[in-house]
Motif scaffolding. Structure first.
Motif, PDB file in Angstrom:
ATOM      1  N   VAL A  72     -15.761  20.657  61.087  1.00  0.00           N
ATOM      2  CA  VAL A  72     -14.834  20.149  60.073  1.00  0.00           C
ATOM      3  C   VAL A  72     -14.714  18.631  60.078  1.00  0.00           C
ATOM      4  N   ASN A  73     -14.858  18.026  61.252  1.00  0.00           N
ATOM      5  CA  ASN A  73     -14.844  16.566  61.353  1.00  0.00           C
ATOM      6  C   ASN A  73     -13.596  15.954  60.686  1.00  0.00           C
ATOM      7  N   LEU A  74     -12.442  16.392  61.138  1.00  0.00           N
ATOM      8  CA  LEU A  74     -11.168  15.910  60.579  1.00  0.00           C
ATOM      9  C   LEU A  74     -10.683  14.704  61.378  1.00  0.00           C
ATOM     10  N   THR A  75     -10.171  13.697  60.679  1.00  0.00           N
ATOM     11  CA  THR A  75      -9.731  12.491  61.402  1.00  0.00           C
ATOM     12  C   THR A  75      -8.405  12.712  62.136  1.00  0.00           C
ATOM     13  N   ASN A  76      -7.637  13.730  61.748  1.00  0.00           N
ATOM     14  CA  ASN A  76      -6.353  13.979  62.431  1.00  0.00           C
ATOM     15  C   ASN A  76      -6.456  15.051  63.519  1.00  0.00           C
ATOM     16  N   LEU A  77      -7.702  15.465  63.822  1.00  0.00           N
ATOM     17  CA  LEU A  77      -7.915  16.490  64.857  1.00  0.00           C
ATOM     18  C   LEU A  77      -8.641  15.834  66.031  1.00  0.00           C
ATOM     19  N   HIS A  78      -8.004  15.845  67.182  1.00  0.00           N
ATOM     20  CA  HIS A  78      -8.519  15.079  68.327  1.00  0.00           C
ATOM     21  C   HIS A  78      -9.336  15.957  69.274  1.00  0.00           C
ATOM     22  N   VAL A  79     -10.229  15.321  69.992  1.00  0.00           N
ATOM     23  CA  VAL A  79     -11.055  16.070  70.952  1.00  0.00           C
ATOM     24  C   VAL A  79     -10.132  16.753  71.960  1.00  0.00           C
ATOM     25  N   PRO A  80     -10.496  17.953  72.415  1.00  0.00           N
ATOM     26  CA  PRO A  80      -9.581  18.684  73.301  1.00  0.00           C
ATOM     27  C   PRO A  80      -9.278  17.918  74.586  1.00  0.00           C
ATOM     28  N   LEU A  81      -8.005  17.908  74.932  1.00  0.00           N
ATOM     29  CA  LEU A  81      -7.593  17.315  76.198  1.00  0.00           C
ATOM     30  C   LEU A  81      -7.768  18.355  77.294  1.00  0.00           C
ATOM     31  N   GLU A  82      -8.070  17.882  78.499  1.00  0.00           N
ATOM     32  CA  GLU A  82      -8.152  18.816  79.621  1.00  0.00           C
ATOM     33  C   GLU A  82      -6.742  19.004  80.165  1.00  0.00           C
ATOM     34  N   LEU A  83      -6.118  20.085  79.774  1.00  0.00           N
ATOM     35  CA  LEU A  83      -4.749  20.345  80.227  1.00  0.00           C
ATOM     36  C   LEU A  83      -4.696  21.731  80.852  1.00  0.00           C
ATOM     37  N   ASP A  84      -4.540  21.731  82.170  1.00  0.00           N
ATOM     38  CA  ASP A  84      -4.331  22.961  82.926  1.00  0.00           C
ATOM     39  C   ASP A  84      -2.884  22.918  83.380  1.00  0.00           C
ATOM     40  N   LEU A  85      -2.144  23.983  83.133  1.00  0.00           N
ATOM     41  CA  LEU A  85      -0.712  23.966  83.449  1.00  0.00           C
ATOM     42  C   LEU A  85      -0.437  23.817  84.944  1.00  0.00           C
ATOM     43  N   ASN A  86      -1.464  23.931  85.763  1.00  0.00           N
ATOM     44  CA  ASN A  86      -1.290  23.666  87.199  1.00  0.00           C
ATOM     45  C   ASN A  86      -1.169  22.181  87.499  1.00  0.00           C
ATOM     46  N   GLN A 109       5.115  31.230  87.114  1.00  0.00           N
ATOM     47  CA  GLN A 109       5.200  29.857  87.667  1.00  0.00           C
ATOM     48  C   GLN A 109       4.624  28.850  86.664  1.00  0.00           C
ATOM     49  N   LEU A 110       3.546  29.221  85.968  1.00  0.00           N
ATOM     50  CA  LEU A 110       2.970  28.295  84.988  1.00  0.00           C
ATOM     51  C   LEU A 110       3.793  28.233  83.706  1.00  0.00           C
ATOM     52  N   VAL A 111       4.532  29.300  83.391  1.00  0.00           N
ATOM     53  CA  VAL A 111       5.492  29.207  82.273  1.00  0.00           C
ATOM     54  C   VAL A 111       6.559  28.159  82.645  1.00  0.00           C
ATOM     55  N   GLU A 112       6.981  28.181  83.906  1.00  0.00           N
ATOM     56  CA  GLU A 112       7.946  27.166  84.369  1.00  0.00           C
ATOM     57  C   GLU A 112       7.344  25.768  84.282  1.00  0.00           C
ATOM     58  N   HIS A 113       6.062  25.652  84.647  1.00  0.00           N
ATOM     59  CA  HIS A 113       5.381  24.346  84.540  1.00  0.00           C
ATOM     60  C   HIS A 113       5.340  23.887  83.086  1.00  0.00           C
ATOM     61  N   PHE A 114       5.125  24.852  82.170  1.00  0.00           N
ATOM     62  CA  PHE A 114       5.104  24.514  80.739  1.00  0.00           C
ATOM     63  C   PHE A 114       6.407  23.804  80.369  1.00  0.00           C
ATOM     64  N   PHE A 115       7.541  24.389  80.756  1.00  0.00           N
ATOM     65  CA  PHE A 115       8.815  23.790  80.340  1.00  0.00           C
ATOM     66  C   PHE A 115       9.099  22.479  81.087  1.00  0.00           C
ATOM     67  N   ALA A 116       8.594  22.358  82.314  1.00  0.00           N
ATOM     68  CA  ALA A 116       8.726  21.067  83.018  1.00  0.00           C
ATOM     69  C   ALA A 116       7.952  20.001  82.244  1.00  0.00           C
ATOM     70  N   GLY A 117       6.784  20.373  81.740  1.00  0.00           N
ATOM     71  CA  GLY A 117       5.980  19.445  80.933  1.00  0.00           C
ATOM     72  C   GLY A 117       6.656  19.108  79.625  1.00  0.00           C
ATOM     73  N   ASP A 156      -4.372  41.443  85.902  1.00  0.00           N
ATOM     74  CA  ASP A 156      -3.836  40.312  86.666  1.00  0.00           C
ATOM     75  C   ASP A 156      -2.345  40.549  86.868  1.00  0.00           C
ATOM     76  N   PRO A 157      -1.950  40.921  88.089  1.00  0.00           N
ATOM     77  CA  PRO A 157      -0.546  41.266  88.348  1.00  0.00           C
ATOM     78  C   PRO A 157       0.435  40.120  88.066  1.00  0.00           C
ATOM     79  N   LEU A 158      -0.043  38.887  88.004  1.00  0.00           N
ATOM     80  CA  LEU A 158       0.864  37.761  87.728  1.00  0.00           C
ATOM     81  C   LEU A 158       1.076  37.545  86.220  1.00  0.00           C
ATOM     82  N   SER A 159       0.285  38.237  85.403  1.00  0.00           N
ATOM     83  CA  SER A 159       0.425  38.068  83.950  1.00  0.00           C
ATOM     84  C   SER A 159       1.405  39.115  83.423  1.00  0.00           C
ATOM     85  N   GLY A 160       1.593  39.172  82.125  1.00  0.00           N
ATOM     86  CA  GLY A 160       2.453  40.195  81.518  1.00  0.00           C
ATOM     87  C   GLY A 160       3.362  39.609  80.461  1.00  0.00           C
ATOM     88  N   ILE A 161       3.804  40.489  79.561  1.00  0.00           N
ATOM     89  CA  ILE A 161       4.680  40.065  78.457  1.00  0.00           C
ATOM     90  C   ILE A 161       6.029  39.640  79.023  1.00  0.00           C
TER      91      ILE A 161
END
Ligand SMILES: C[S@@+](CC[C@H](N)C(=O)[O-])C[C@H]1O[C@@H](n2cnc3c(N)ncnc32)[C@H](O)[C@@H]1O
Length: 196
Positions: A72-86, A109-117, A156-161
């Motif tokens: 698409v080559n859109l000027t308002n769409l940026h290259v993906p950032l490397e973001l790992d919630l860890n 724990q990573l949901v908690e990291h999300f909100f800390a971010g 994955d026992p750590l995942s889930g709704i």
């Protein structure tokens, strides 16, 4: 590499856009967390050209995201950032944060990291949009979500709704107020929070 494709993204992008349009009307910058294939980032950046859209994910998904972006080559769409919630987030402040179908994949724990971010990187009056399945008072909104949750936990026992109330509590602790909780197609929700 073959361009990755998610049928769910094709199905849900329009209903999500209809809800994002009014809430992101005054935003200028959006950080997407867990962009996956990159389909949402392309569609939302195309349809909401007033936004600078910053997609992100773990490095393993960047090649696929870039294949979508190059088409698409859109000027308002940026290259993906490397973001790992860890880890720390590679961005300063943004007006909005969007994530779809990530809370039931990552650990609590990573949901908690999300909100800390969020607390650290969201501007005042900023918006947070979280799309995906949730439980209410321990109850699934459908039998299919119940079955899906069993599948996730076996894998994955750590995942889930996640329970909506637990998510809302973390959001409150991060200084957010729930603006709306919208029932979406296919037994999903779109939670919209604002930093007041
Ligand atoms: C089910 S996919 C959802 C992708 C896309 N948002 C969508 O709606 O199709 C879950 C996403 O969470 C991402 N993810 C998993 N662990 C993560 C982590 N530790 N930090 C950031 N993203 C993560 C995955 O790479 C994947 O893109």
């Amino acid at each position: 590499m073959i361009k990755p494709f998610s049928q769910a993204c094709e199905n849900n992008k329009q209903p999500i856009l209809a809800q994002l349009k009014p809430v992101l009307a005054n935003a200028k910058t959006v950080l997407e967390i867990g962009s996956g294939t990159g389909q949402h980032s392309v569609y939302f950046a195309q349809q909401l050209p007033h936004l600078q859209w910053y997609s992100s994910d773990r490095a393993i998904n960047h090649e696929g995201i870039n294949l979508w972006h190059r088409d698409v080559n859109l000027t308002n769409l940026h290259v993906p950032l490397e973001l790992d919630l860890n880890n720390a987030w590679p961005i300063d402040k943004v007006d909005a944060i969007y994530t779809a179908n990530t809370f039931h994949i990552v650990s609590w724990q990573l949901v908690e990291h999300f909100f800390a971010g969020v607390k650290q990187h969201l501007n005042d009056q900023g918006i947070v949009c979280i799309y995906g399945p949730f439980k209410y008072k321990g109850e699934f909104t459908s039998q299919s979500n119940n079955d899906f949750n069993r599948f996730l936990i076996e894998r994955d026992p750590l995942s889930g709704i996640r329970d909506f109330a637990a998510v809302e509590l973390l959001a409150k602790q991060a200084g957010l107020t729930l603006i709306s909780d919208i029932a979406m197609p296919a037994n999903n929700q779109l939670l919209i929070f604002k930093r007041q």
